[in-house]
Design a protein around this motif. Structure first.
Motif, PDB file in Angstrom:
ATOM      1  N   ALA A 204       0.818  -1.224   0.000  1.00  0.00           N
ATOM      2  CA  ALA A 204       0.000   0.000   0.000  1.00  0.00           C
ATOM      3  C   ALA A 204       0.851   1.272   0.000  1.00  0.00           C
ATOM      4  O   ALA A 204       0.340   2.358  -0.290  1.00  0.00           O
ATOM      5  N   LEU A 205       2.130   1.150   0.316  1.00  0.00           N
ATOM      6  CA  LEU A 205       3.001   2.322   0.391  1.00  0.00           C
ATOM      7  C   LEU A 205       3.701   2.560  -0.945  1.00  0.00           C
ATOM      8  O   LEU A 205       4.136   1.617  -1.603  1.00  0.00           O
TER       9      LEU A 205
ATOM     10  N   GLU B 158      10.321   4.570   1.833  1.00  0.00           N
ATOM     11  CA  GLU B 158      11.657   5.092   2.142  1.00  0.00           C
ATOM     12  C   GLU B 158      11.678   5.813   3.485  1.00  0.00           C
ATOM     13  O   GLU B 158      12.651   5.735   4.234  1.00  0.00           O
ATOM     14  N   LYS B 159      10.587   6.498   3.811  1.00  0.00           N
ATOM     15  CA  LYS B 159      10.507   7.222   5.087  1.00  0.00           C
ATOM     16  C   LYS B 159      10.236   6.282   6.254  1.00  0.00           C
ATOM     17  O   LYS B 159      10.761   6.463   7.343  1.00  0.00           O
TER      18      LYS B 159
ATOM     19  N   MET C   6      13.191   3.124   7.954  1.00  0.00           N
ATOM     20  CA  MET C   6      14.262   3.320   8.929  1.00  0.00           C
ATOM     21  C   MET C   6      13.758   3.284  10.372  1.00  0.00           C
ATOM     22  O   MET C   6      14.553   3.122  11.298  1.00  0.00           O
ATOM     23  N   SER C   7      12.454   3.441  10.573  1.00  0.00           N
ATOM     24  CA  SER C   7      11.911   3.441  11.939  1.00  0.00           C
ATOM     25  C   SER C   7      11.126   2.178  12.261  1.00  0.00           C
ATOM     26  O   SER C   7      10.531   2.056  13.322  1.00  0.00           O
ATOM     27  N   THR C   8      11.114   1.215  11.338  1.00  0.00           N
ATOM     28  CA  THR C   8      10.413  -0.057  11.546  1.00  0.00           C
ATOM     29  C   THR C   8      11.399  -1.200  11.336  1.00  0.00           C
ATOM     30  O   THR C   8      12.091  -1.244  10.320  1.00  0.00           O
ATOM     31  N   ASP C   9      11.440  -2.128  12.298  1.00  0.00           N
ATOM     32  CA  ASP C   9      12.437  -3.199  12.237  1.00  0.00           C
ATOM     33  C   ASP C   9      11.850  -4.593  12.070  1.00  0.00           C
ATOM     34  O   ASP C   9      12.599  -5.566  11.999  1.00  0.00           O
ATOM     35  N   VAL C  10      10.529  -4.716  12.014  1.00  0.00           N
ATOM     36  CA  VAL C  10       9.909  -6.039  11.872  1.00  0.00           C
ATOM     37  C   VAL C  10       8.893  -6.007  10.730  1.00  0.00           C
ATOM     38  O   VAL C  10       8.028  -5.126  10.679  1.00  0.00           O
ATOM     39  N   TYR C  11       9.014  -6.993   9.821  1.00  0.00           N
ATOM     40  CA  TYR C  11       8.124  -7.088   8.664  1.00  0.00           C
ATOM     41  C   TYR C  11       7.628  -8.531   8.570  1.00  0.00           C
ATOM     42  O   TYR C  11       8.432  -9.473   8.547  1.00  0.00           O
ATOM     43  N   ALA C  12       6.310  -8.688   8.552  1.00  0.00           N
ATOM     44  CA  ALA C  12       5.704 -10.027   8.577  1.00  0.00           C
ATOM     45  C   ALA C  12       4.881 -10.256   7.314  1.00  0.00           C
ATOM     46  O   ALA C  12       4.528  -9.317   6.605  1.00  0.00           O
TER      47      ALA C  12
ATOM     48  N   VAL D 250      14.947  -3.587   0.675  1.00  0.00           N
ATOM     49  CA  VAL D 250      16.379  -3.336   0.496  1.00  0.00           C
ATOM     50  C   VAL D 250      16.599  -2.037  -0.269  1.00  0.00           C
ATOM     51  O   VAL D 250      17.428  -1.198   0.103  1.00  0.00           O
ATOM     52  N   GLU D 251      15.854  -1.850  -1.343  1.00  0.00           N
ATOM     53  CA  GLU D 251      16.001  -0.639  -2.149  1.00  0.00           C
ATOM     54  C   GLU D 251      15.641   0.611  -1.355  1.00  0.00           C
ATOM     55  O   GLU D 251      16.314   1.647  -1.467  1.00  0.00           O
ATOM     56  N   ALA D 252      14.600   0.510  -0.525  1.00  0.00           N
ATOM     57  CA  ALA D 252      14.177   1.663   0.286  1.00  0.00           C
ATOM     58  C   ALA D 252      15.241   2.034   1.314  1.00  0.00           C
ATOM     59  O   ALA D 252      15.511   3.219   1.551  1.00  0.00           O
ATOM     60  N   ILE D 253      15.848   1.025   1.931  1.00  0.00           N
ATOM     61  CA  ILE D 253      16.903   1.295   2.913  1.00  0.00           C
ATOM     62  C   ILE D 253      18.113   1.919   2.233  1.00  0.00           C
ATOM     63  O   ILE D 253      18.732   2.856   2.753  1.00  0.00           O
TER      64      ILE D 253
END
Length: 561
Positions: free
Chosen positions: A255-256, A262-263, A266-272, A283-286
């Motif tokens: 949805a993003l 990209e924003k 950096m403030s989210t560390d868990v993806y399910a 990876v590209e966003a980081i």
């Protein structure tokens, strides 16, 4: 490396799956309670939902569990191995024949089989609960097939996922005995939900420590998994991953827009509930945030994300050949802690490379200055070509070799990752090279002038000068053990190669000074203790001056090192 994106199963966790709960519409079976074990077995024949759970675990399964020499070995998927372990305890005996199947794929997140059981033909389905809940139309409750009610199941999923359980849903339907092939359309209607498997894969103790060390080293760790959001959050909390409370799922990522992701990234560390395509976007966003990214993976579909990452990390045990070919590094043990060890080793190698350069450049320039200044001043060369070659080929190389085996200093894993654009020859390195070169050459000329004023012979002057440069390099090599900090630390005893190098150098220097055949080869001669004392004092002067400079630099300029 500033960010490590890691999958969960087998990398951060032990990959030793076990079924700890079986959840039906009416019951919650705790499979870890030995007092309930016999009761559960007795209910298999009378509880329709439990029976179908056992059948799904047995027949919708591509894995085998064997015992070789008393050691349990799983041939296939560890999750399916856990289902088999549980189902085999339930004493279910039926005549079974597999007709067709749809293998598991991360694109659709389920597996289905077409099976004959006691002269009836069934489709058994297992997979991610959020996927199966969209496919089923009915459920088993009180030994009857009823209309599916999603709300209670969502509550059961959330409750058990928060306990760190990985959940798999099981469903089935009876079909005609004439049906021979299984397609995705066959499971899109009339499927009957029977329950959920709650599976635990505990975190590795070494992974918990490795995550702590990574955070201390300024490296952000992000978990990217196909598991349920609540399961991922619970495991992330146990392991010590930051920013786990605002976990995103695959649908959120989709949805993003790229700019929004990209924003957020950096403030989210868990993806399910992620797919390989989500991994690539993350990876590209980081990277668009200017970060150096490491990415772990094991499947064929992970190859694009590993290729895109700055450091692609493949699993050596469960990883495919395609993944290993796409990666920059292969973990032979599939262990996250190995990544942290690699970071530590990388930092040690880089720091030792800097130390070697800090040592080699001034010592080489000092030898060159002795020749150049003598030529410009129209004075005799203080050393012959063979003697200079001896200093370069034997003395300098022997000492610089020892610096390559220095351990990483105690603060090495508490500093943030270095800027990849950082020049190894910083302004301080150039300053250090210039003044140490002048210092070594100046002391050499000073010793030579002093001996010359005493009417000393040329062979003695040359031998004393060689010894002076050797001691100057020895003491300066010790200076270079720490580029900025004081160099005499307790770790000096742990670098055995340093002591071996000094011992070899001492033997070689004794040969140069006292062995007749070396006198013939190099034009040296025997020198007295007084000459050796002058050389030692010159070397000690180098050590003291450099340490004073380092103290002043630390005090007034506060460099990063």
């Amino acid at each position: 490396m500033e960010v490590i994106c890691s999958d969960k199963t087998g990398t951060l966790t032990k990959n030793e799956m076990s079924v700890v709960a079986v959840i039906t519409a009416d019951d919650l079976f705790d499979t870890t309670d030995p007092n309930e074990h016999d009761n559960q077995i007795n209910q298999t024949s009378s509880n329709q939902a439990l029976t179908k759970m056992v059948e799904t675990a047995l027949y919708c399964n591509d894995t085998k569990v064997t015992y070789k020499g008393g050691v349990r070995e799983i041939i296939g998927n560890p999750t399916e191995g856990a289902l088999l372990d549980w189902a085999n305890q339930m004493a279910l005996t039926e005549n079974v024949k597999e007709i067709s199947k749809l293998p598991f794929d991360s694109a659709y997140k389920y597996m289905a089989t077409l099976v004959d059981v006691e002269d009836k033909r069934y489709i058994y389905l297992k997979g991610a609960p959020d996927v199966l809940l969209d496919l089923v139309e009915k459920e088993v409750s009180h030994n009857q097939v009823k209309v599916f009610d999603e709300s209670p199941w969502n509550e059961k999923i959330a409750t058990n996922a928060k306990l760190g359980q990985r959940l798999l849903a099981a469903a089935y339907k009876e079909v005609s005995n004439t049906k021979e092939t299984l397609t995705h359309e066959d499971i899109s209607s009339d499927m009957i939900l029977v329950g959920l498997f709650g599976i635990i894969d505990p975190p590795k103790k070494e992974a918990i420590e490795a995550v702590r060390v990574s955070r201390q080293a300024g490296i952000s760790v992000k978990m990217i998994t196909g598991d349920h959001k609540d399961t991922a959050m619970a495991i992330a909390k146990d392991i010590g991953i930051e920013n786990y409370a605002d976990a995103l799922v695959g649908k959120d990522i989709e949805a993003l827009s790229d700019e929004e992701l990209e924003k957020v990234v950096m403030s989210t560390d868990v993806y399910a509930r992620t797919t390989p395509e989500h991994k690539l976007r993350l990876v590209e966003a980081i990277q668009r945030n200017g970060q150096i990214v490491g990415m772990t993976g094991d499947g064929v579909n992970d190859a694009p994300a590993l290729k895109q990452a700055d450091i692609g990390i493949a699993m050596g045990i469960k990883g495919t050949e395609v993944t290993k070919d796409a990666a920059d590094m292969v973990l032979s043990d599939d262990n996250f802690a190995t990544i942290t060890s690699a970071v530590k080793e990388g930092r040690r190698v880089y720091e030792n490379l800097k130390k070697t350069i800090y040592f080699s450049l001034p010592t080489a320039f000092a030898q060159g200055l002795l020749v150049v200044v003598s030529l410009l001043a129209d004075r005799p060369l203080p050393l012959s070509s063979v003697q200079i070659l001896w200093l370069n080929m034997v003395t300098t190389i022997t000492l610089s070799f020892a610096l390559g085996f220095e351990p990483l200093d105690e603060k090495g894993m508490t500093r943030p990752p270095r800027d990849p654009k950082e020049n190894i020859l910083s302004s301080y390195a150039i300053f250090r090279t210039v003044y140490v070169s002048l210092l070594l050459a100046g002391l050499g000329f000073l010793v030579n002038s002093f001996l010359g004023s005493k009417g000393t012979s040329i062979p003695i002057m040359q031998t004393t000068l060689i010894t002076t440069l050797v001691f100057g390099q020895v003491f300066y090599m010790i200076n270079c053990r720490e580029i900025i900090r004081f160099s005499i630390t307790k770790t000096i005893l742990s670098n055995k190669v340093l002591w071996y190098s000094l011992a070899i150098l001492a033997i070689l220097q004794l040969l140069v000074t006292y062995a007749p055949f070396m006198h013939v080869a190099l034009g040296t001669t025997v020198i007295t203790g007084q000459h050796i004392g002058i050389s030692v004092l010159a070397g000690l002067a180098v050590f003291i001056i450099v340490e004073i400079e380092k103290t002043l630099t630390r005090t007034f300029f506060k460099p990063k090192n």
